[in-house]
Design a protein around this motif. Structure first.
Motif, short mmCIF file in Angstrom:
data_model
loop_
_atom_site.label_atom_id
_atom_site.label_comp_id
_atom_site.label_asym_id
_atom_site.label_seq_id
_atom_site.Cartn_x
_atom_site.Cartn_y
_atom_site.Cartn_z
N GLU A 486 15.11 -12.49 -5.55
CA GLU A 486 15.34 -13.84 -5.08
C GLU A 486 14.46 -14.12 -3.86
OE1 GLU A 486 19.03 -16.63 -3.44
OE2 GLU A 486 19.41 -14.70 -4.41
N TRP A 487 13.64 -15.24 -4.00
CA TRP A 487 12.72 -15.64 -2.94
C TRP A 487 13.33 -16.78 -2.13
CZ3 TRP A 487 8.12 -12.95 -2.57
CH2 TRP A 487 7.74 -12.21 -3.70
N THR A 488 13.13 -16.73 -0.81
CA THR A 488 13.53 -17.84 0.05
C THR A 488 12.32 -18.26 0.88
OG1 THR A 488 15.79 -17.01 0.20
CG2 THR A 488 15.10 -18.59 1.87
N TYR A 489 11.99 -19.61 0.80
CA TYR A 489 10.78 -20.12 1.44
C TYR A 489 11.11 -20.79 2.77
CZ TYR A 489 9.17 -19.24 -3.29
OH TYR A 489 8.88 -18.65 -4.47
N PRO A 490 10.06 -21.09 3.57
CA PRO A 490 10.30 -21.65 4.91
C PRO A 490 11.08 -22.96 4.91
CG PRO A 490 8.04 -20.86 4.73
CD PRO A 490 8.61 -20.81 3.36
N GLY A 500 6.43 -15.39 -6.67
CA GLY A 500 6.83 -16.59 -5.97
C GLY A 500 5.61 -17.46 -5.72
N ALA A 501 5.82 -18.74 -5.44
CA ALA A 501 4.72 -19.66 -5.16
C ALA A 501 5.18 -20.69 -4.15
CB ALA A 501 4.27 -20.34 -6.45
N TYR A 502 4.23 -21.05 -3.23
CA TYR A 502 4.58 -22.01 -2.19
C TYR A 502 3.32 -22.75 -1.77
CZ TYR A 502 6.84 -24.00 1.91
OH TYR A 502 7.35 -24.87 2.84
N TYR A 503 3.49 -24.08 -1.53
CA TYR A 503 2.36 -24.92 -1.13
C TYR A 503 2.30 -24.92 0.40
CZ TYR A 503 -0.73 -28.93 -0.52
OH TYR A 503 -1.77 -29.75 -0.15
N PHE A 504 1.13 -24.46 0.95
CA PHE A 504 0.94 -24.37 2.39
C PHE A 504 0.15 -25.59 2.85
CE2 PHE A 504 1.18 -20.00 0.74
CZ PHE A 504 2.29 -19.55 1.45
N ASP A 505 0.85 -26.55 3.42
CA ASP A 505 0.21 -27.83 3.76
C ASP A 505 -0.45 -27.82 5.14
OD1 ASP A 505 2.54 -27.58 5.09
OD2 ASP A 505 3.25 -29.63 4.74
N VAL A 512 8.70 -15.78 4.78
CA VAL A 512 9.14 -15.75 3.39
C VAL A 512 10.00 -14.50 3.21
CG1 VAL A 512 8.44 -15.63 0.98
CG2 VAL A 512 7.10 -16.97 2.61
N THR A 513 11.18 -14.66 2.59
CA THR A 513 12.12 -13.55 2.40
C THR A 513 12.28 -13.24 0.93
OG1 THR A 513 13.34 -14.15 4.40
CG2 THR A 513 14.50 -12.77 2.80
N LEU A 514 12.30 -11.92 0.62
CA LEU A 514 12.56 -11.46 -0.75
C LEU A 514 13.78 -10.53 -0.71
CD1 LEU A 514 11.94 -11.06 -3.76
CD2 LEU A 514 10.34 -9.25 -3.09
N VAL A 515 14.79 -10.82 -1.55
CA VAL A 515 15.98 -9.99 -1.69
C VAL A 515 15.98 -9.37 -3.08
CG1 VAL A 515 18.50 -9.92 -1.68
CG2 VAL A 515 17.29 -11.43 -0.09
N ALA A 516 16.14 -8.00 -3.14
CA ALA A 516 16.17 -7.29 -4.41
C ALA A 516 17.56 -6.70 -4.63
CB ALA A 516 15.11 -6.20 -4.46
N THR A 517 18.07 -6.74 -5.86
CA THR A 517 19.40 -6.22 -6.21
C THR A 517 19.26 -5.26 -7.38
OG1 THR A 517 20.40 -8.30 -5.52
CG2 THR A 517 21.75 -6.84 -6.86
N SER A 518 19.95 -4.07 -7.27
CA SER A 518 19.89 -3.08 -8.35
C SER A 518 21.03 -3.32 -9.34
CB SER A 518 19.99 -1.67 -7.77
OG SER A 518 21.32 -1.42 -7.34
N ASN A 519 21.00 -2.53 -10.43
CA ASN A 519 22.05 -2.64 -11.43
C ASN A 519 23.40 -2.16 -10.92
OD1 ASN A 519 20.99 0.00 -11.36
ND2 ASN A 519 21.82 0.47 -13.37
N THR A 527 11.49 -9.72 5.18
CA THR A 527 10.90 -11.01 5.54
C THR A 527 9.52 -10.75 6.11
OG1 THR A 527 13.05 -12.02 5.99
CG2 THR A 527 11.11 -13.06 6.98
N ASN A 528 8.50 -11.33 5.47
CA ASN A 528 7.13 -11.20 5.95
C ASN A 528 6.63 -12.56 6.45
OD1 ASN A 528 6.77 -8.47 5.38
ND2 ASN A 528 6.20 -8.88 3.24
N GLN A 529 5.75 -12.52 7.42
CA GLN A 529 5.11 -13.73 7.93
C GLN A 529 3.79 -13.93 7.18
OE1 GLN A 529 6.40 -15.84 10.23
NE2 GLN A 529 8.24 -14.57 10.46
N VAL A 530 3.74 -14.99 6.34
CA VAL A 530 2.52 -15.32 5.60
C VAL A 530 1.67 -16.23 6.50
CG1 VAL A 530 1.57 -16.38 3.53
CG2 VAL A 530 3.73 -15.12 3.41
#
Length: 777
Positions: A486-490, A500-505, A512-519, A527-530
């Motif tokens: 699951e991606w979360t954008y600014p 993931g994809a995001y328009y940088f205006d 940008v945050t990415l959450v990963a879940t196992s079975n 969270t990385n700074q793009v």
């Protein structure tokens, strides 16, 4: 527990065989009336070795209270008796070799009235060298003394101790002794430890006139004192009212102990009686003892297997403490017994029964089977609390302790602990339980902790006013799978999936945050700074002008990549700050870019022509001979080196060289550019141009007063020496400038012919010249 039967005193280590002499003593007196006193001196010596015998005669001194000698006494040897060491215990193993003798010297004396009283003194050297608590004990003797108050005011008899202390006491065993004294007058007595006196010396071991008071005290080694005379735990103490002494000696050895008893009459101190003695502390090993574990707990069944750790016996008697039968006994060394029911039983073991040296030990047996250890847990992800619960069963008694080892180096207590594992994997978890009857059981289970995903992502084409692509880089152990990304954008929006994809205006840093879940539902995030950069704008340093043959560095910024053209006299086409060295004026173009945009800029480098520098003529001259140099092609000139040159900034300077050299002229054109040229001058030396006089007259008339070598060329004198006719050196110098005035060490030399040796060098050649010189006074 253990009881000792019929063991009175036991020793296992023999005392030192060699003794010097004294092991104790005391002096007391009895008032007989009519100014007469009976003086009694009791002495004790070690008779087990080759020490000195009792004195015969024995010398005493009687001093007035002011320290002046009143009377000297000689006492004959009265004979001696052996002190019974009481080593008759039939259970003793290896009794020590002990021998102590007692001699009792007595003398009746008459003492006139004396307000200061009298001091009776006996001194002797030396004590045993093996004493532990004294420094150099063989150099410290003993003084035994008694103070008699004024016979005209009081007829007093001093106290005296009732018995001599034990010859040997045991290390590690409680010791007690009645150190009480008796007083013929019924005076009140108070007891305390005190510091013994020194007395006599190696040189005079038995002085005929002992020294008067005051007497020096013995010197203790570190840690010992009159209040702590030997190692003991609890310490050795004496009851001040009864004289009862007790303590537990801790270390083997010989120790000097002093005891004083103060004599009070109607609450007034009238005297003090003193004695010292030697305690011999040894290792008392029992001949036999009964021993087996103090407690047995059977938490599984009703059978107990008994261990027998006894010593020194070959026969045994066991009573298993079972009240339900009469035959619960055994005579084997290590028996077993099956108890009929749960409960607590007292077991007795007798070693060597039915003998005077028998020893008995006891133990407690507890029979409470039915203890089972077990635990349960709820599986959990790493980093989350994992809850354990005790499910053990104790048929008898409540559980009182739970000790956990979680398998990752940490521990815990309690019946429902919670623990957080930092990493996923398998862990060996151990639980140890204890119930109220002392029963303990353990259990171990393998606990699996689910790992969390290792989360990261990268991005491509994060360019201004465009859509950037984000790519997950998530890993987990192969036994598990990733079921959610699951991606979360600014701006708060989001998406799912591996990309993931995001328009940088606008330019800037976008979180940008990415959450990963196992079975297994285990989650982790990052969270990385793009970073999105603004469009590239080429920024270069200003145009520049250089002279032909010069090098200059070009400067740029605001880019990630750089591409220069043309490829003409440039150090690196891809460097952001390259060096260039064009021969003609050149325009350099650079394309500056990043991963998204680019821009172009130019730098013009104007190249000014260098002057046509000319210098002449190469030539050869004698040393310091003037020669003119010439140069042309510019508006100003500078020559180097400037040595021996009239004007180094002249177009045509004159130089008088001292050695062969090259002269470089820097020619500057009207445009400021420079060029150089060189003129070489070879210098010849003038050799063999010197004169040596044949005679001189050092008479002070100003004519030929010194012997001097004259040179009008380039010859150099490195050394010259002058000898008289006997071959003696009368003068030596290392320079042509030094002259001889006809003296040696300030003394005029006689008229005559002298020989000289002169070393002369020129153009790298060296020669020695010799000849005669006449000195005329």
């Amino acid at each position: 527990m253990r009881s000792w039967l019929s063991i009175l005193l036991c020793f296992g280590l023999a005392l030192p065989a060699k003794a010097y002499h004294i092991v104790g003593g005391e002096m007391y007196y009895d008032c007989l009336g009519g100014n007469e006193y009976l003086i009694t001196l009791k002495l004790y010596r070690d008779c087990s070795g080759d020490g000195a015998p009792f004195d015969n005669p024995l010398y005493m001194a009687v001093y007035n209270g002011d320290g002046t000698l009143f009377q000297s006494l000689e006492l004959p040897f009265p004979g001696s008796t052996l002190i019974d060491p009481d080593l008759t215990n039939p259970c003793m193993v290896n009794p020590p070799d002990v021998c102590v003798e007692e001699a009792i010297y007595t003398r009746t004396i008459t003492l006139p009235d004396n307000p200061l009283g009298y001091d009776i003194v006996y001194q002797r050297c030396c004590r045993n060298s093996t004493i532990v608590n004294l420094i150099f004990p063989e150099q410290q003797g003993a003084t035994y003394t008694a103070h008699i108050p004024d016979p005209g005011s009081i007829c007093n008899s001093s106290p005296r101790f009732n018995s001599f202390p034990p010859v040997v006491i045991c290390a590690g065993y409680p010791f007690n002794f009645d150190h009480a004294a008796s007083d013929p007058d019924g005076d009140q007595l108070v007891y305390e430890f005190c510091r013994p006196y020194q007395g006599a010396s190696f040189d005079v071991p038995a002085p005929e006139i002992p020294s008067p008071p005051p007497f020096p005290y013995v010197t203790y080694t570190g840690g010992y004192s009159e209040g702590y005379p030997l190692d003991a735990s609890p310490p050795l103490v004496i009851d001040s009212l009864t004289g009862w002494m007790e303590g537990t000696p801790a270390s083997i050895g010989q120790y000097v102990v002093g005891v004083c008893v103060k004599e009070y009459r109607d609450g007034v101190l009238i005297g003090e009686h003193y004695r010292d003695f030697q305690f011999n502390v040894t290792d008392c090993t029992p001949g036999l003892y009964a021993d087996f574990p103090d407690e047995y707990n059977n938490c599984d069944d009703y059978t107990i297997f008994f261990d027998n750790n006894s010593f020194g016996a070959t026969t045994w008697f066991w009573d298993f403490g079972d009240p339900s039968v009469d035959n619960d006994t055994s005579v084997v060394m290590s028996p077993s017994y099956v108890y009929p029911d749960t409960g607590t039983y007292t077991v007795m073991l007798v070693a060597k029964p039915y003998t005077v040296c028998a020893d008995t030990a006891y133990s407690i047996v507890q029979i409470y089977p039915g203890l089972v250890a077990n635990f349960a847990y709820e599986p959990q992800c790493a980093g989350q609390p994992l809850n354990f619960s005790d499910v053990s069963v104790s048929t008898y008694g409540y559980l009182e302790q739970w000790s956990w080892s979680f398998g990752d180096g940490t521990e815990g207590t309690g019946n429902t602990p919670s623990h957080v594992y930092e990493e996923g994997g398998t862990y060996e978890v151990h639980l140890q339980i204890l119930n109220g009857y002392g029963c303990t059981k353990g259990v171990e289970h393998t606990v699996t902790v689910w790992p969390t995903p290792d989360v990261d992502f990268v991005w491509d084409d994060a360019c201004l006013q465009s859509v950037g692509t984000l790519t997950e880089q998530v890993f987990i152990d192969s036994a598990y799978t990733i079921t959610g990304l699951e991606w979360t954008y600014p701006d708060g929006t989001g998406s799912t999936g591996s990309f993931g994809a995001y328009y940088f205006d606008t330019a800037g840093a976008y979180p940008v945050t990415l959450v990963a879940t196992s079975n297994k539902g285990c989650m982790d995030s990052i969270t990385n700074q793009v970073v999105v950069y603004p469009k590239v704008v080429a920024d270069v340093f200003r145009d520049s002008t250089i002279c032909e043959g010069d090098t200059i560095q070009l400067f740029t910024r605001n880019g990630k990549y750089y591409q220069w053209s043309p490829n003409y006299n440039i150090s690196d086409l891809l460097d952001h700050d390259p060096f260039v060295y064009p021969d003609v004026s050149t325009t350099y173009t650079v394309v500056i870019s990043d991963d998204c945009t680019s821009d172009t800029a130019q730098i013009i480098i104007e190249v000014l022509p260098a002057p046509d520098a000319v210098a002449w003529n190469d030539t050869a001259v004698y040393r310091f001979e003037p020669v003119m140099l010439h140069a042309a092609g510019g508006v100003s000139y500078s020559w180097d080196p400037p040595n021996y040159m009239n004007d180094p900034f002249s177009q045509d300077p004159v130089v008088m060289p001292s050695e062969t050299d090259s002269y470089v002229v820097t020619v500057t054109a009207e445009n400021g550019c420079t060029a150089t040229d060189t003129v070489s001058i070879v210098v010849w030396l003038r050799c063999m141009r010197f004169t040596i006089p044949t005679a001189f007259s050092p008479n002070g008339d100003g004519l030929n007063d010194v012997f001097r070598i004259s040179s009008f060329g380039d010859d150099e004198v490195s050394n010259y020496q002058i000898y008289n006719r006997w071959g003696e050196l009368v003068f030596e110098a290392g320079s042509i400038d030094t002259a001889w005035d006809g003296t040696t060490d300030g003394k005029k030399q006689e008229t005559g012919v002298y020989i000289y040796y002169i070393t002369i060098a020129c153009e790298g050649q060296q020669a020695v010249y010799s000849g005669n010189i006449t000195l005329l006074n």
